[in-house]
Design an enzyme around this catalytic site. Sequence first.
Site, PDB file in Angstrom:
ATOM      1  N   ARG A  12      55.882   2.604  34.190  1.00 28.72           N
ATOM      2  CA  ARG A  12      55.668   2.168  35.581  1.00 28.72           C
ATOM      3  C   ARG A  12      56.909   2.543  36.377  1.00 28.72           C
ATOM      4  NH1 ARG A  12      55.774  -4.023  36.048  1.00 28.72           N
ATOM      5  NH2 ARG A  12      53.681  -3.883  35.173  1.00 28.72           N
ATOM      6  N   ASP A  55      58.554  -5.728  32.031  1.00 24.97           N
ATOM      7  CA  ASP A  55      59.131  -5.640  33.375  1.00 24.97           C
ATOM      8  C   ASP A  55      60.611  -5.274  33.251  1.00 24.97           C
ATOM      9  OD1 ASP A  55      56.814  -6.353  34.667  1.00 24.97           O
ATOM     10  OD2 ASP A  55      57.456  -8.383  35.177  1.00 24.97           O
TER      11      ASP A  55
HETATM   12  C1  LIG Z   1      52.865  -3.364  40.066  1.00 14.72           C
HETATM   13  C2  LIG Z   1      54.299  -3.589  40.407  1.00 14.72           C
HETATM   14  C3  LIG Z   1      55.186  -3.981  39.431  1.00 14.72           C
HETATM   15  C4  LIG Z   1      56.530  -4.136  39.723  1.00 14.72           C
HETATM   16  N1  LIG Z   1      57.408  -4.418  38.711  1.00 14.72           N
HETATM   17  C5  LIG Z   1      58.738  -4.458  38.990  1.00 14.72           C
HETATM   18  C6  LIG Z   1      59.709  -4.586  37.959  1.00 14.72           C
HETATM   19  O1  LIG Z   1      59.400  -4.704  36.765  1.00 14.72           O
HETATM   20  N2  LIG Z   1      61.023  -4.614  38.315  1.00 14.72           N
HETATM   21  C7  LIG Z   1      61.438  -4.483  39.629  1.00 14.72           C
HETATM   22  O2  LIG Z   1      62.641  -4.472  39.891  1.00 14.72           O
HETATM   23  N3  LIG Z   1      60.530  -4.371  40.616  1.00 14.72           N
HETATM   24  C8  LIG Z   1      59.204  -4.351  40.335  1.00 14.72           C
HETATM   25  N4  LIG Z   1      58.305  -4.196  41.369  1.00 14.72           N
HETATM   26  C9  LIG Z   1      58.761  -4.345  42.776  1.00 14.72           C
HETATM   27  C10 LIG Z   1      59.247  -3.034  43.356  1.00 14.72           C
HETATM   28  O3  LIG Z   1      60.451  -2.651  42.742  1.00 14.72           O
HETATM   29  C11 LIG Z   1      59.469  -3.155  44.867  1.00 14.72           C
HETATM   30  O4  LIG Z   1      60.437  -4.132  45.107  1.00 14.72           O
HETATM   31  C12 LIG Z   1      58.217  -3.489  45.643  1.00 14.72           C
HETATM   32  O5  LIG Z   1      57.093  -2.858  45.121  1.00 14.72           O
HETATM   33  C13 LIG Z   1      58.364  -3.053  47.099  1.00 14.72           C
HETATM   34  O6  LIG Z   1      58.557  -1.670  47.171  1.00 14.72           O
HETATM   35  P1  LIG Z   1      57.479  -0.637  47.745  1.00 14.72           P
HETATM   36  O7  LIG Z   1      57.448   0.540  46.834  1.00 14.72           O
HETATM   37  O8  LIG Z   1      56.185  -1.288  47.931  1.00 14.72           O
HETATM   38  O9  LIG Z   1      58.116  -0.124  49.085  1.00 14.72           O
HETATM   39  P2  LIG Z   1      58.767  -0.873  50.350  1.00 14.72           P
HETATM   40  O10 LIG Z   1      59.930   0.004  50.727  1.00 14.72           O
HETATM   41  O11 LIG Z   1      58.981  -2.320  50.148  1.00 14.72           O
HETATM   42  O12 LIG Z   1      57.622  -0.723  51.419  1.00 14.72           O
HETATM   43  C14 LIG Z   1      57.301   0.571  51.881  1.00 14.72           C
HETATM   44  C15 LIG Z   1      56.131   0.509  52.827  1.00 14.72           C
HETATM   45  O13 LIG Z   1      54.992  -0.037  52.174  1.00 14.72           O
HETATM   46  C16 LIG Z   1      54.226  -0.755  53.099  1.00 14.72           C
HETATM   47  N5  LIG Z   1      54.163  -2.173  52.726  1.00 14.72           N
HETATM   48  C17 LIG Z   1      54.984  -2.819  51.859  1.00 14.72           C
HETATM   49  N6  LIG Z   1      54.628  -4.123  51.777  1.00 14.72           N
HETATM   50  C18 LIG Z   1      53.581  -4.299  52.600  1.00 14.72           C
HETATM   51  C19 LIG Z   1      52.775  -5.402  52.964  1.00 14.72           C
HETATM   52  N7  LIG Z   1      53.007  -6.628  52.482  1.00 14.72           N
HETATM   53  N8  LIG Z   1      51.765  -5.196  53.826  1.00 14.72           N
HETATM   54  C20 LIG Z   1      51.547  -3.968  54.354  1.00 14.72           C
HETATM   55  N9  LIG Z   1      52.293  -2.887  54.063  1.00 14.72           N
HETATM   56  C21 LIG Z   1      53.288  -3.040  53.208  1.00 14.72           C
HETATM   57  C22 LIG Z   1      54.909  -0.610  54.435  1.00 14.72           C
HETATM   58  O14 LIG Z   1      54.390   0.522  55.082  1.00 14.72           O
HETATM   59  C23 LIG Z   1      56.349  -0.372  54.026  1.00 14.72           C
HETATM   60  O15 LIG Z   1      57.104   0.282  55.010  1.00 14.72           O
HETATM   61  C24 LIG Z   1      56.974  -3.980  41.070  1.00 14.72           C
HETATM   62  C25 LIG Z   1      56.082  -3.582  42.058  1.00 14.72           C
HETATM   63  C26 LIG Z   1      54.768  -3.374  41.743  1.00 14.72           C
HETATM   64  C27 LIG Z   1      53.833  -2.904  42.823  1.00 14.72           C
END
Ligand SMILES: Cc1cc2nc3c(=O)[nH]c(=O)nc-3n(C[C@H](O)[C@H](O)[C@H](O)COP(=O)(O)OP(=O)(O)OC[C@H]3O[C@@H](n4cnc5c(N)ncnc54)[C@H](O)[C@@H]3O)c2cc1C
Length: 306
Positions: free
Chosen positions: A182, A132
Amino acid sequence: MLRSLILAASRSPRISRLIETAPISRDVVRRFVAGTATEDALRCTRELVDQGLRVTLDYLGEDTLRPEQATATAEEYVRLLGELDEAGLSPAAEVSVKLSALGQVFDEEMAAEHARAICGAAAAAGTTVTLDMEDHTTTDSTLEILAKLRQDYPRTGAVLQAYLRRTEADCRELAIEGSRVRLCKGAYKEPESVAFQSKLDVDKSYVRSLNILMSGRGYPMIATHDPRLIAIGEDRAKWFRRQAGEFEFQMLYGVRPEEQRRLAADGYQVRVYVPYGTEWYGYLMRRLAERPANVVFFARAVTSKK
Ligand SMILES: Cc1cc2nc3c(=O)[nH]c(=O)nc-3n(C[C@H](O)[C@H](O)[C@H](O)COP(=O)(O)OP(=O)(O)OC[C@H]3O[C@@H](n4cnc5c(N)ncnc54)[C@H](O)[C@@H]3O)c2cc1C
């Protein structure tokens, strides 16, 4: 504003104690966390694998300051990997590891050695590890440790965060044969000097980085719940003629589960990031910071007597 407040709270030991001892219904934590014990992780993995999904397991904990805690975390990962193997759940399940949980903050070499032991256990179980990525002060150290681990365990995965200005360059470095990367947006509060601040700039950086990874020679892992970015991911797969086994989508446990199943039913590989363990506070707070609707859900549960 709300996001900044919640992220600040995620680092506050006082607020952490307050929330951890609040009468939160099990359901709130359970929505995003598999449970506290190894058997919860195995049960949840089995349920997801039976639905045609893959899994990456995160033993919760971060910013460890005690060597014995770092050792206990490494031992839990090794035990988990052995049990996944015995249960026939690897290679469908791999593990995600935070180097800060292995002591990166106070002893980088020790953290690297723990990570090496986990990679060895993963290789013995026929599966992989993804490191991560945490706040930007750890990026160089994490990528250096990754490079060393990849010499012996070339399938060890990296995470790059689209909000960091450096990420396109890091994508170019890592879009190489056998390299698992990732791509996520990034979950920490970062200063403007190192990170894009607006959603639009972060999304644009995500697409530029995705183009580099999808046109490169590595194995991209598209980690997002964002419908627009998922559609762009599907589009780029066609554009760069990537078959289903040559990249994957990743989402967090409890977030958009129908979309996870929809993508899997459409023939894509989908991996669900499943956290477990007692140290759920920092993880849960980052999920709340991402989505105001989650705060309402959380607040209702905290104030509910049930
Ligand atoms: C598998 C995985 C591993 C990760 N590992 C790391 C890491 O190592 N380090 C790190 O800093 N971050 C990590 N993250 C977190 C990541 O950086 C984001 O903070 C997180 O994924 C939210 O960003 P998003 O791309 O979903 O977009 P966002 O901008 O949060 O959401 C965009 C859109 O997605 C939809 N959405 C989001 N959440 C929901 C919900 N609960 N229900 C319905 N629709 C929703 C909505 O339409 C929203 O407008 C990881 C995320 C994932 C999925």
